[in-house]
Design a protein around this motif. Structure first.
Motif, short mmCIF file in Angstrom:
data_model
loop_
_atom_site.label_atom_id
_atom_site.label_comp_id
_atom_site.label_asym_id
_atom_site.label_seq_id
_atom_site.Cartn_x
_atom_site.Cartn_y
_atom_site.Cartn_z
N ILE A 33 0.83 -1.21 0.00
CA ILE A 33 0.00 0.00 0.00
C ILE A 33 0.87 1.27 0.00
CG2 ILE A 33 -2.02 -1.12 1.02
CD1 ILE A 33 -1.25 0.18 3.72
N ARG A 34 2.16 1.05 -0.16
CA ARG A 34 3.14 2.14 -0.30
C ARG A 34 3.19 3.09 0.89
NH1 ARG A 34 3.96 3.10 -6.57
NH2 ARG A 34 3.47 1.00 -7.20
N ARG A 35 3.12 2.49 2.06
CA ARG A 35 3.26 3.28 3.28
C ARG A 35 4.73 3.24 3.71
NH1 ARG A 35 -0.55 6.96 4.41
NH2 ARG A 35 -2.61 6.04 4.44
N PRO A 36 5.31 4.37 4.05
CA PRO A 36 6.68 4.34 4.58
C PRO A 36 6.68 3.65 5.94
CG PRO A 36 5.79 6.57 4.67
CD PRO A 36 4.77 5.72 3.98
N PHE A 37 7.64 2.74 6.14
CA PHE A 37 7.70 2.03 7.41
C PHE A 37 9.13 1.81 7.83
CE2 PHE A 37 7.59 -1.31 4.19
CZ PHE A 37 8.59 -2.18 4.60
N LEU A 38 9.26 1.56 9.11
CA LEU A 38 10.54 1.28 9.74
C LEU A 38 10.28 0.21 10.78
CD1 LEU A 38 13.55 2.17 10.40
CD2 LEU A 38 12.53 3.71 12.09
N MET A 39 11.18 -0.77 10.87
CA MET A 39 11.03 -1.79 11.90
C MET A 39 11.75 -1.33 13.15
SD MET A 39 11.89 -5.85 11.87
CE MET A 39 10.40 -6.33 11.02
N VAL A 40 11.10 -1.52 14.29
CA VAL A 40 11.68 -1.21 15.59
C VAL A 40 11.81 -2.53 16.35
CG1 VAL A 40 11.41 0.07 17.74
CG2 VAL A 40 10.63 1.08 15.58
N GLY A 41 13.03 -2.89 16.70
CA GLY A 41 13.29 -4.13 17.43
C GLY A 41 13.26 -3.86 18.92
N THR A 42 12.18 -4.25 19.57
CA THR A 42 12.01 -3.96 20.99
C THR A 42 12.76 -4.95 21.87
OG1 THR A 42 10.00 -5.29 21.19
CG2 THR A 42 9.73 -2.98 20.56
N LYS A 43 12.87 -4.59 23.13
CA LYS A 43 13.50 -5.42 24.17
C LYS A 43 14.95 -5.75 23.84
CE LYS A 43 8.85 -7.07 24.98
NZ LYS A 43 7.90 -8.16 25.06
N ALA A 44 15.62 -4.80 23.17
CA ALA A 44 17.02 -4.98 22.76
C ALA A 44 17.96 -5.10 23.95
CB ALA A 44 17.45 -3.83 21.86
N ASP A 45 17.54 -4.59 25.11
CA ASP A 45 18.40 -4.65 26.29
C ASP A 45 18.60 -6.07 26.80
OD1 ASP A 45 16.21 -4.90 28.81
OD2 ASP A 45 15.47 -3.87 27.02
N LYS A 46 17.78 -7.00 26.35
CA LYS A 46 17.88 -8.39 26.80
C LYS A 46 18.90 -9.19 25.99
CE LYS A 46 13.20 -8.51 28.61
NZ LYS A 46 11.91 -9.19 28.60
N LEU A 47 19.50 -8.55 24.97
CA LEU A 47 20.46 -9.25 24.11
C LEU A 47 21.82 -8.57 24.17
CD1 LEU A 47 18.14 -9.67 20.99
CD2 LEU A 47 18.71 -11.43 22.67
N SER A 48 22.88 -9.37 24.13
CA SER A 48 24.23 -8.81 24.09
C SER A 48 24.58 -8.44 22.65
CB SER A 48 25.23 -9.84 24.63
OG SER A 48 25.26 -10.98 23.79
N ILE A 104 16.15 -1.44 10.53
CA ILE A 104 15.72 -1.79 11.89
C ILE A 104 16.43 -0.89 12.90
CG2 ILE A 104 15.62 -3.62 13.63
CD1 ILE A 104 15.71 -5.66 11.40
N VAL A 105 15.65 -0.35 13.81
CA VAL A 105 16.20 0.41 14.93
C VAL A 105 16.04 -0.46 16.18
CG1 VAL A 105 15.96 2.45 16.39
CG2 VAL A 105 15.63 2.65 13.92
N PRO A 106 17.16 -0.95 16.76
CA PRO A 106 17.05 -1.67 18.03
C PRO A 106 16.66 -0.69 19.14
CG PRO A 106 19.24 -1.94 17.04
CD PRO A 106 18.52 -0.89 16.27
N PHE A 107 15.73 -1.11 20.00
CA PHE A 107 15.15 -0.19 20.97
C PHE A 107 14.92 -0.90 22.30
CE2 PHE A 107 11.93 2.36 23.04
CZ PHE A 107 12.22 3.65 22.64
N SER A 108 15.15 -0.18 23.38
CA SER A 108 14.81 -0.69 24.71
C SER A 108 14.04 0.40 25.45
CB SER A 108 16.07 -1.06 25.50
OG SER A 108 15.73 -1.29 26.86
N ALA A 109 12.79 0.10 25.77
CA ALA A 109 11.99 1.04 26.56
C ALA A 109 12.54 1.15 27.97
CB ALA A 109 10.53 0.60 26.58
N ARG A 110 13.18 0.09 28.45
CA ARG A 110 13.71 0.07 29.81
C ARG A 110 14.94 0.96 29.95
NH1 ARG A 110 17.21 -2.59 32.91
NH2 ARG A 110 17.93 -4.04 31.33
N THR A 111 15.89 0.86 29.00
CA THR A 111 17.15 1.60 29.10
C THR A 111 17.18 2.88 28.26
OG1 THR A 111 18.24 0.46 27.26
CG2 THR A 111 18.38 -0.58 29.45
N GLY A 112 16.27 3.00 27.31
CA GLY A 112 16.30 4.15 26.41
C GLY A 112 17.18 3.96 25.19
#
Length: 193
Positions: free
Chosen positions: A124-139, A159-167
């Protein structure tokens, strides 16, 4: 759809499986608990619209849209059956939708439902970006492997790795959101008004 607010400014949609952390990402980005979170998946059952204002500015600059999660079987069928009546039209027809953030849990291998969402947004030609949550749980190395698992299926995927816990990833995600708002076509803004 008639219950949606009148389209006026760019919107950013937060999409993903149930319990992936959509509301937590919104709260982390805003630095306040505005979106309700729950340890029970499937609590968000409508599209929640949040106006975002920059400090010192009275008018909102963007609207964050928290959509119901998909893939959770305990939500009654009569409710999930209603979702296609407002989620799909929102994604296809909303003139002011500037960016779709497809959230995935980096601790979970790529799911078919995530790939289907990305293919749908692409179709549908929508711009999108993947956000990888809970990244703080991985080394570091494990995080890289997890991201690679997603990009192997869709090589052009960002993909943007992201952690809501650590920022972690907050600044990068804000840059992407601000870029989408800035680049939101002027013609689309006029149509939205």
């Amino acid at each position: 759809m008639e219950q949606f607010p009148t389209p006026a400014i760019p919107e950013v949609a937060f999409l993903g499986r149930s319990n992936v952390g959509k509301s937590s990402v919104i709260n982390s980005l805003l630095g306040t608990k505005i979106a309700k979170t729950s340890s029970t998946p499937g609590r968000t059952r409508s599209i929640n619209f949040f106006e975002v204002r920059w400090p010192g500015r009275p008018q909102p600059e963007v609207v964050f849209c928290d959509l119901p999660g998909y893939g959770y079987a305990r939500v009654p069928r009569e409710i999930t059956g209603q979702w296609s009546g407002f989620i799909e039209p929102y994604l296809k027809e909303r003139r002011c939708l500037a960016l779709c953030l497809a959230l995935v849990d980096l601790n979970v291998p790529p799911q078919d439902s995530d790939k289907q969402l990305l293919e749908f947004l692409d179709s549908i030609r929508r711009p999108f970006l993947m956000v990888g949550t809970k990244a703080d749980k991985l080394s570091g190395n494990t995080l890289r492997k997890s991201i690679d698992a997603f990009t192997q299926q869709m090589p052009q995927l960002r993909i943007v790795p992201f952690s809501a816990r650590t920022g972690h990833g907050r600044d990068e995600l804000w840059q992407e959101i601000r870029g989408a708002i800035r680049n939101f076509p002027a013609q689309s803004r006029e149509l939205a008004l």
